[in-house]
Design an enzyme around this catalytic site. Sequence first.
Site, mmCIF file in Angstrom:
data_model
loop_
_atom_site.group_PDB
_atom_site.id
_atom_site.type_symbol
_atom_site.label_atom_id
_atom_site.label_comp_id
_atom_site.label_asym_id
_atom_site.label_seq_id
_atom_site.Cartn_x
_atom_site.Cartn_y
_atom_site.Cartn_z
ATOM 1 N N THR A 45 39.696 -17.516 28.602
ATOM 2 C CA THR A 45 40.281 -16.886 27.413
ATOM 3 C C THR A 45 39.352 -15.885 26.752
ATOM 4 O O THR A 45 39.792 -15.082 25.938
ATOM 5 C CB THR A 45 40.637 -17.945 26.351
ATOM 6 O OG1 THR A 45 39.420 -18.605 25.951
ATOM 7 C CG2 THR A 45 41.650 -18.953 26.880
ATOM 8 N N HIS B 114 30.681 1.039 7.252
ATOM 9 C CA HIS B 114 30.495 0.238 8.463
ATOM 10 C C HIS B 114 29.036 -0.157 8.654
ATOM 11 O O HIS B 114 28.736 -1.289 9.039
ATOM 12 C CB HIS B 114 31.032 0.989 9.688
ATOM 13 C CG HIS B 114 32.492 1.258 9.586
ATOM 14 N ND1 HIS B 114 33.050 2.464 9.909
ATOM 15 C CD2 HIS B 114 33.522 0.483 9.162
ATOM 16 C CE1 HIS B 114 34.348 2.423 9.706
ATOM 17 N NE2 HIS B 114 34.665 1.224 9.250
ATOM 18 N N HIS C 27 33.650 0.233 14.188
ATOM 19 C CA HIS C 27 33.456 -0.436 12.907
ATOM 20 C C HIS C 27 32.362 -1.501 12.932
ATOM 21 O O HIS C 27 31.727 -1.732 11.902
ATOM 22 C CB HIS C 27 34.753 -1.103 12.450
ATOM 23 C CG HIS C 27 35.864 -0.134 12.209
ATOM 24 N ND1 HIS C 27 37.025 -0.481 11.572
ATOM 25 C CD2 HIS C 27 36.004 1.179 12.527
ATOM 26 C CE1 HIS C 27 37.829 0.560 11.497
ATOM 27 N NE2 HIS C 27 37.231 1.585 12.077
ATOM 28 N N CYS D 151 35.567 -15.298 30.641
ATOM 29 C CA CYS D 151 35.942 -16.670 30.976
ATOM 30 C C CYS D 151 37.467 -16.723 30.975
ATOM 31 O O CYS D 151 38.108 -15.673 31.033
ATOM 32 C CB CYS D 151 35.300 -17.687 30.024
ATOM 33 S SG CYS D 151 35.765 -17.577 28.284
ATOM 34 N N ASP E 240 32.251 -17.150 33.982
ATOM 35 C CA ASP E 240 32.290 -18.515 34.491
ATOM 36 C C ASP E 240 33.335 -18.592 35.604
ATOM 37 O O ASP E 240 33.857 -17.566 36.052
ATOM 38 C CB ASP E 240 32.532 -19.520 33.356
ATOM 39 C CG ASP E 240 33.947 -19.479 32.782
ATOM 40 O OD1 ASP E 240 34.795 -18.701 33.262
ATOM 41 O OD2 ASP E 240 34.196 -20.252 31.835
ATOM 42 N N GLY F 293 35.277 -19.074 24.578
ATOM 43 C CA GLY F 293 34.013 -19.789 24.751
ATOM 44 C C GLY F 293 32.838 -18.846 24.884
ATOM 45 O O GLY F 293 31.783 -19.047 24.258
ATOM 46 N N MET F 294 33.000 -17.824 25.687
ATOM 47 C CA MET F 294 31.931 -16.840 25.871
ATOM 48 C C MET F 294 31.575 -16.158 24.552
ATOM 49 O O MET F 294 30.398 -15.968 24.245
ATOM 50 C CB MET F 294 32.330 -15.788 26.897
ATOM 51 C CG MET F 294 32.314 -16.277 28.328
ATOM 52 S SD MET F 294 30.630 -16.538 28.910
ATOM 53 C CE MET F 294 30.902 -16.434 30.679
#
Length: 152
Positions: free
Chosen positions: A67, A134, A98, A65, A8, A70-71
């Site tokens: 942080t 895993h 993992h 984005c 974004d 949001g993505m």
Amino acid sequence: MKIAIGADHAGYRLKDVIIPFIESLGHEVEDFGCDCAQSVDYPDYAIPVCERVIEGRADRGILICGTGIGMSIAANKMPGIRCALVHDLFSAKATREHNDTNVIALGERVIGPGAAEEIIRIWLDTPFSNGERHVGRVNKVKQLEDKFSLHP
């Protein structure tokens, strides 16, 4: 590997820096934008990247984005996507080994280009462990997805 990438307005500068880096590692990159600082909605860029991964037209996806939060939220709403928000090298390796993640989310406002490049290199180079525990855990996540999916 073919990598789909999207960002974004708060992540496009980092996207533009890491695309040539990813290509220098020998991978093909498909860029889904955005390419400006004008405010846009992050789901509009997460969706096409994740669709490419779900359809098998991309091996992995990278979302950026401000942080990465949001993505990662948007990506993890899509069936078949296992997206991790990563800002450190240990998590980049662990989430592949993992969790068999197929999408990674990064925050341009949290990490710089050097860290992003190293995180991406590790994440792209690390295989899923295929360890019994895993595999079992990833399968449980898939079962949750199937149980709560609106479109089986």
